[in-house]
Design an enzyme around this catalytic site. Sequence first.
Site, short mmCIF file in Angstrom:
data_model
loop_
_atom_site.label_atom_id
_atom_site.label_comp_id
_atom_site.label_asym_id
_atom_site.label_seq_id
_atom_site.Cartn_x
_atom_site.Cartn_y
_atom_site.Cartn_z
N ASP A 236 32.01 -34.03 -28.21
CA ASP A 236 31.65 -32.72 -28.73
C ASP A 236 30.71 -32.86 -29.94
O ASP A 236 30.99 -33.62 -30.87
CB ASP A 236 32.92 -31.98 -29.14
CG ASP A 236 32.74 -30.48 -29.23
OD1 ASP A 236 31.72 -30.03 -29.75
OD2 ASP A 236 33.65 -29.76 -28.76
N THR B 131 30.87 -24.47 -27.79
CA THR B 131 31.67 -25.48 -27.10
C THR B 131 32.18 -25.03 -25.74
O THR B 131 31.92 -25.67 -24.72
CB THR B 131 32.85 -25.89 -28.00
OG1 THR B 131 32.33 -26.53 -29.17
CG2 THR B 131 33.78 -26.86 -27.27
N ASN C 146 32.86 -18.55 -27.54
CA ASN C 146 34.17 -19.07 -27.92
C ASN C 146 35.16 -17.94 -28.22
O ASN C 146 36.37 -18.15 -28.23
CB ASN C 146 34.06 -19.96 -29.16
CG ASN C 146 33.44 -21.31 -28.84
OD1 ASN C 146 33.32 -21.70 -27.69
ND2 ASN C 146 33.04 -22.03 -29.88
N TYR D 131 45.51 -29.88 -24.21
CA TYR D 131 44.80 -30.38 -25.38
C TYR D 131 45.72 -30.49 -26.60
O TYR D 131 46.52 -29.59 -26.89
CB TYR D 131 43.63 -29.44 -25.72
CG TYR D 131 42.92 -29.85 -26.99
CD1 TYR D 131 42.12 -30.98 -27.01
CD2 TYR D 131 43.09 -29.12 -28.17
CE1 TYR D 131 41.48 -31.37 -28.18
CE2 TYR D 131 42.45 -29.51 -29.33
CZ TYR D 131 41.65 -30.64 -29.33
OH TYR D 131 41.02 -31.03 -30.49
N ASP E 141 32.18 -33.51 -33.65
CA ASP E 141 31.92 -32.10 -33.93
C ASP E 141 32.65 -31.64 -35.19
O ASP E 141 32.08 -30.94 -36.03
CB ASP E 141 32.36 -31.26 -32.73
CG ASP E 141 32.14 -29.77 -32.94
OD1 ASP E 141 30.99 -29.33 -32.85
OD2 ASP E 141 33.13 -29.05 -33.20
N HIS F 189 30.72 -30.25 -38.57
CA HIS F 189 30.95 -28.94 -39.17
C HIS F 189 31.32 -29.07 -40.65
O HIS F 189 30.80 -28.34 -41.49
CB HIS F 189 32.07 -28.21 -38.44
CG HIS F 189 31.63 -27.50 -37.20
ND1 HIS F 189 30.72 -26.47 -37.20
CD2 HIS F 189 32.00 -27.66 -35.90
CE1 HIS F 189 30.54 -26.02 -35.97
NE2 HIS F 189 31.30 -26.74 -35.16
N ASP G 261 28.23 -31.15 -25.54
CA ASP G 261 28.06 -29.74 -25.23
C ASP G 261 26.90 -29.11 -25.99
O ASP G 261 26.34 -28.11 -25.55
CB ASP G 261 29.36 -28.98 -25.52
CG ASP G 261 29.97 -29.35 -26.87
OD1 ASP G 261 29.45 -30.26 -27.55
OD2 ASP G 261 30.99 -28.74 -27.24
#
Length: 428
Positions: free
Chosen positions: A53, A88, A109, A184, A220, A224, A265
């Site tokens: 990601d 994502t 999202n 997840y 990812d 961020h 992504d």
Amino acid sequence: MRIPVLLACLSAASLGACAVTPPPGATVAPPDLSPLAAPVEARAPVTILISIDGFRPDYLDRSITPHLSQLASDGVRAAMRPSFPSKTFPNHWAIVTGLRPDRNGIVSNTIEDPSGKRDKFTMATDDPWWWNAAPPLWVDAEAAGIRSAAMFWPGASVAYGGTREDDWPNDIVGGVRPNDWIPYGEAVDETQRVDTIIDWLRRPLATRPAFLTLYFEEVDTAGHRYGPDDARTNAAIAKVDRAIGYLTTQLATLNQPANIIVVSDHGMAPVTKDQVIALADLASDTDSRAVETGVFASFQPLPGREAALAASLSRPRDHVRCWPKAQIPARLHYGRNPRVPAWFCLADPGWRILAKPASRPNGGEHGYDNDVPDMRAIFIASGPAFARQKALPVFDNVDVYALIRRVIGLPQVGGKDATLEPVAGALR
């Protein structure tokens, strides 16, 4: 007498009990007690789709990814254009359905049901109603007898085609998932994720998956928090690269050939706290409800306030462009789906639309125009199905769907945004 000697031999626990004693001084080789070498299974290649990601293609050029760089050098490398919006969940679903977000139903999202009957979609939503617009690859694979397994992938824990019982909203009736799947959990570390893949591949052939997915979010997350150029983001990149190295080592130990496809992504763009557009400067909360904010903002007008919202959002402003959904530029392939809110405002790269001042001085964001270089995604393909030492031009990420179908032995299907032609050069 010979009989007592013979009886002693027959009653011994080992034939060595009746061995002839060598003469004094003789050299005797020790007995070969090693087991017979087990035959090595001739394994057919499996296909492993890996998502990292938020991994930009230029991260490979920082001299911190020896394992990914080796795969890219040995096989095929390219930069991919993500689908819009470069978020994502829309892009992970685009890759495995071959349809852009406007057609696959996962348009962002965060999504509101236009009818108001369903709870808002978030990245924790597993209600099949949101996902049922497009079947993912593992549905066709399972139907064709190609066993699939998902060590995380957005949407893989959803029972595609299932329904949620209204009286029991947590009960899902029917639907198809990968034959093996793990819900997840960020606490599952990189090594545990790879070990799960390898454990699945240790199974007997009858229950061994042939198409697998694997997902890493750490790059990812760091991008961020710290921005794409921070040392802590580099540390996250290197950490995931070590997990890829561990995977390839374990596959080799297992004598398991694999067609490995590594994607991301979207990319990541740097942002600062100073480059913020105030949400209230775009639209009043007496005229609209903001569905989502950040790199872009989307709005639904309140009853009777449609004209007021249109007048406000139609005024030109610096660093942001706003459109009614029907007028979103055609090249973005976005705005036809009823789940897209009535108005959509997109910030320039590096800018954000926020209700409050930014909390961090620096960081990273994605969701911008999908043709912005910082939004580019990674593509690496290595294994017996793929060409060697080859680079491809930039292509749309939905085309990975067509490539995987070819590699795992599924026929191409019509009505998709994905086409094989842009990625056919990746095949050996």
